[in-house]
Scaffold this motif. Structure first.
Motif, short mmCIF file in Angstrom:
data_model
loop_
_atom_site.label_atom_id
_atom_site.label_comp_id
_atom_site.label_asym_id
_atom_site.label_seq_id
_atom_site.Cartn_x
_atom_site.Cartn_y
_atom_site.Cartn_z
N LEU A 94 -9.25 -0.72 2.85
CA LEU A 94 -7.93 -0.74 2.43
C LEU A 94 -7.33 0.43 1.82
O LEU A 94 -8.02 0.91 0.68
CB LEU A 94 -7.77 -2.03 1.08
CG LEU A 94 -6.30 -2.14 0.75
CD1 LEU A 94 -5.50 -3.09 1.64
CD2 LEU A 94 -6.35 -2.64 -0.82
N PRO B 10 -4.43 3.56 0.57
CA PRO B 10 -3.02 3.66 0.46
C PRO B 10 -2.20 4.45 1.35
O PRO B 10 -3.01 5.14 2.26
CB PRO B 10 -3.07 4.90 -0.90
CG PRO B 10 -4.54 4.93 -1.36
CD PRO B 10 -5.12 4.56 -0.25
N ALA C 185 -3.47 -5.30 3.77
CA ALA C 185 -2.68 -4.19 3.77
C ALA C 185 -1.10 -4.35 3.95
O ALA C 185 -0.96 -4.88 5.20
CB ALA C 185 -3.22 -2.88 4.37
N VAL D 283 -3.63 -0.60 -5.07
CA VAL D 283 -4.63 -0.69 -4.25
C VAL D 283 -6.06 -0.70 -4.82
O VAL D 283 -6.95 -1.51 -4.46
CB VAL D 283 -4.48 0.65 -3.33
CG1 VAL D 283 -5.82 0.86 -2.28
CG2 VAL D 283 -3.43 0.33 -2.22
N VAL E 190 0.73 -1.20 0.02
CA VAL E 190 -0.01 0.07 0.09
C VAL E 190 0.72 1.31 -0.10
O VAL E 190 0.17 2.47 0.04
CB VAL E 190 -1.00 -0.10 1.24
CG1 VAL E 190 -1.91 -1.04 1.05
CG2 VAL E 190 -0.18 -0.12 2.55
N ILE F 251 0.89 2.98 -6.31
CA ILE F 251 0.06 2.81 -5.11
C ILE F 251 -1.23 2.72 -5.38
O ILE F 251 -1.65 1.65 -5.24
CB ILE F 251 0.41 3.63 -3.91
CG1 ILE F 251 1.87 3.88 -3.44
CG2 ILE F 251 -0.66 3.55 -2.94
CD1 ILE F 251 2.08 4.91 -2.62
#
Lengths: 260, 338
Positions: free
Chosen positions: A231, A233, A92, A76, A64, A72
């Motif tokens: 989830l 970043p 993650a 993700v 992440v 990223i």
């Protein structure tokens, strides 16, 4: 357990599938920054290698960040949507943690106590963390435990803090990994005492989904899972405009539109 | 498929709207979810690409989920996914493309990339069930001012476009300077209704004889100079009059050229598309000028003029029917041409 892990935060994208026994099957791109175009192909290859179909997946894991913002987001988003559509949980994994995991074995065999993943964030800035190689409680294997916060450091600041940390164990060495070596190798050589550091060889210097998968397997076993909405970043940095808005330095032209 | 209808999911993230929609048979929007970021970007005086990209990521799952729920269908019933792959902000586009690819792969659904501008034209297929090519299209938005001949589904021939600023861009800049703020288009439209459109003589830029191109940067400079001059002379500026006169100078040229192109190509209909197509004065002038030549003007309702997933689904449906090959290696192309 069959976990899909993907890594898109660095130059080269990769996808791995790991099962509960720890067997890993991977596919990696040899083209730079080809994440958006190539990711589904890599996932498909990794699944084929593993001999399973996507419907057999039990978890989807993403590296992440920190790293390339664009990279990223591709990773993700891909994992969030796979999770939503296949109705499986997400995991993650910190990119820096995965880089430390990847370097751990080589760090230990080279006699280093610390693993220091450093991502180049340009203009002397880095995203970095410091890990210590320790045995797990049952002594079965070694793991990398974070001993300094994962965050944005100026390279010089990172090295000074690291030296203080290393003073706790005389003779300890640090094993550096990541593209920070390519950008700041000379600075590291200048600041670190001789024989107190080792640079990772290029074959394991860069992010790879394999170590993301290994960490994901441990997290899955521990029930450390997320829904797709959870989830997120880990950019480690606000958007530049947001920094300026918060600091009150956004252009006057925008804040006071009537003046010309 | 559901009840014998072919279902397309359209996904759109090219700028500051996260949008998804399920469209049946390319024509009927069963859902149309648009999550706008306009409130966020207003604080910055315009769209900030990095922030737009971050917000798209946070919202895309729920927007797709709601589009399926509102339509009362499951992901497994979707026959085709269409996604905008350009033109637009690269960071914003790639969220939609990554999401569309992951869904296409996870659910075994074919995926086709859609040109955002083709999507704006296809918005008219949703609004006007009887509309079929050939027709002329006028696309006016924040980033585009284009006249496009549409001889058949999924075929667009650009006849003219702007040589500098897009109409929407010019609206945004002038709106900012007269203190109306962002987004400029709707604000100028509103202010103009209270103003006199003949109060200030802004020039009409037609370029060479017969040209279907546009240029708005000279007009924009003229407006800025006018404002400067008035302020220096200590005269109070009537914002409504500036808005009305400036808007008139922009939309009159657009309407004239759109009608000229339609006549030249012997078309009987002109369809309007894009965010600025909901400008009320442009709509009125188009009716008036085209009406005199016996040309019909078709417009989508304002919700279909703004960026949305339904128009992308419709364009994807016709592209797929015309033989577009599904592509899981689709890339985002920020500068995609017509």
């Amino acid at each position: 357990m069959k976990i899909l892990a993907i890594e898109t935060t660095g130059k080269y994208g990769s996808a791995s599938v790991i099962d509960e026994t720890g067997r890993i099957f991977s596919a990696a791109s040899s083209e730079e920054m080809n994440h958006l175009r190539g990711m589904i192909t890599l996932i498909d290859e990794a699944l084929r290698e593993a001999g399973i179909t996507k419907d057999e997946l039990t978890h989807a894991a993403a590296s992440v960040g920190p790293g390339s913002f664009t990279g990223i987001r591709i990773g993700v988003t891909t994992v969030r949507i796979m999770s939503q559509m296949l109705d499986i949980p997400c995991i993650a994994v910190s990119t820096l943690g995965a880089m430390a995991e990847r370097a751990l074995g080589r760090a230990i065999s080279s006699g280093a106590l610390y693993v220091v993943p450093v991502i180049n964030a340009r203009r002397h800035q880095t995203y970095a963390g410091v890990y210590e190689a320790v045995f797990t409680a049952d002594g079965s294997r070694q793991s990398a435990i974070p001993v300094m916060e994962e965050k944005q450091y100026m390279i010089e600041e990172l090295l000074e803090e690291l030296k203080q940390k290393m003073a706790e164990h005389s003779g300890a060495a640090a094993f550096f990994t990541g593209d920070g070596i390519d950008a700041y190798g000379d600075i590291i050589k200048d600041i670190m005492p001789e024989e107190s550091y080792v640079f990772a060889e290029e074959d394991l210097r860069y992010q790879h989904a394999e170590s993301v998968a290994r960490i994901a397997l441990r997290k899955a076993a521990a029930g450390n899972i997320l829904t797709y909405s959870e989830l997120m970043p880990e950019y480690m940095r606000l958007a530049e405009a947001e920094q300026r808005l918060r600091a009150g330095t956004l252009s006057d032209r925008i804040r006071k539109p009537v003046q010309i | 498929m559901k009840d014998g209808r072919f279902l397309t999911l359209g996904i759109e993230t090219s700028c500051d709207e996260t949008a998804a929609s399920v469209v049946a048979d390319g024509r009927f929007a069963m859902s149309n979810v648009i999550s706008s970021q306009i409130d966020i970007h207003t604080a910055y005086g315009g769209v900030v690409p990095e922030i737009a990209s971050r917000k798209h990521l946070e919202r895309i799952n729920d927007v797709i989920g709601k589009a399926l729920d509102d339509a009362g269908v499951s992901a497994g019933e979707i026959d085709l996914i269409g996604v905008t792959y350009g033109p637009g902000l690269v960071g914003a586009l790639l969220i939609g493309v990554a999401a569309a690819k992951a869904m296409a792969y996870a659910c075994d659904i074919p995926l086709v990339g859609v040109n955002h501008m083709h999507g704006h034209i296809a918005a008219n297929y949703l609004e006007h069930q009887e509309l079929e090519p050939p027709f002329m299209a006028l696309i006016v938005s924040g980033g585009h001012t284009e006249i496009v001949n549409v001889p058949e589904y999924n075929k667009c021939e650009k006849l003219g476009g702007t040589r500098d600023d897009a109409a929407g861009e010019a609206f945004d800049k002038v709106a900012r300077v007269i203190g109306l703020g962002y987004p400029g288009g709707p604000k100028i439209d509103r202010a103009a209704k209270e103003g006199d459109r003949e109060s200030i003589a802004f020039k009409r830029v037609y370029l060479e004889q017969g040209s279907l191109d546009f240029s708005f940067s000279g007009l924009k400079t003229q407006a800025l100079n006018y404002l400067n001059q008035e302020r220096q002379a200590g005269r109070e500026i009537n914002v409504n009059n500036v808005a009305a006169s400036f808007q008139e100078a922009v939309v009159e040229v657009i309407a004239d050229k759109a009608v000229m192109a339609t006549e030249k190509y012997g078309q009987k209909r002109i369809v309007m598309a894009g965010g600025v197509a909901s400008n009320s004065r442009l709509r009125a002038l188009m009716e008036e000028k085209a009406g005199r030549k016996g040309i019909d003007v078709l417009k989508p309702s304002p919700v279909l003029c703004t960026d949305n997933g339904a128009m992308i689904a419709s364009a994807a449906y016709y592209a797929y029917r015309s033989g577009a090959k599904p592509d899981l290696e689709l890339d985002a192309v920020p500068g995609l041409e017509f």
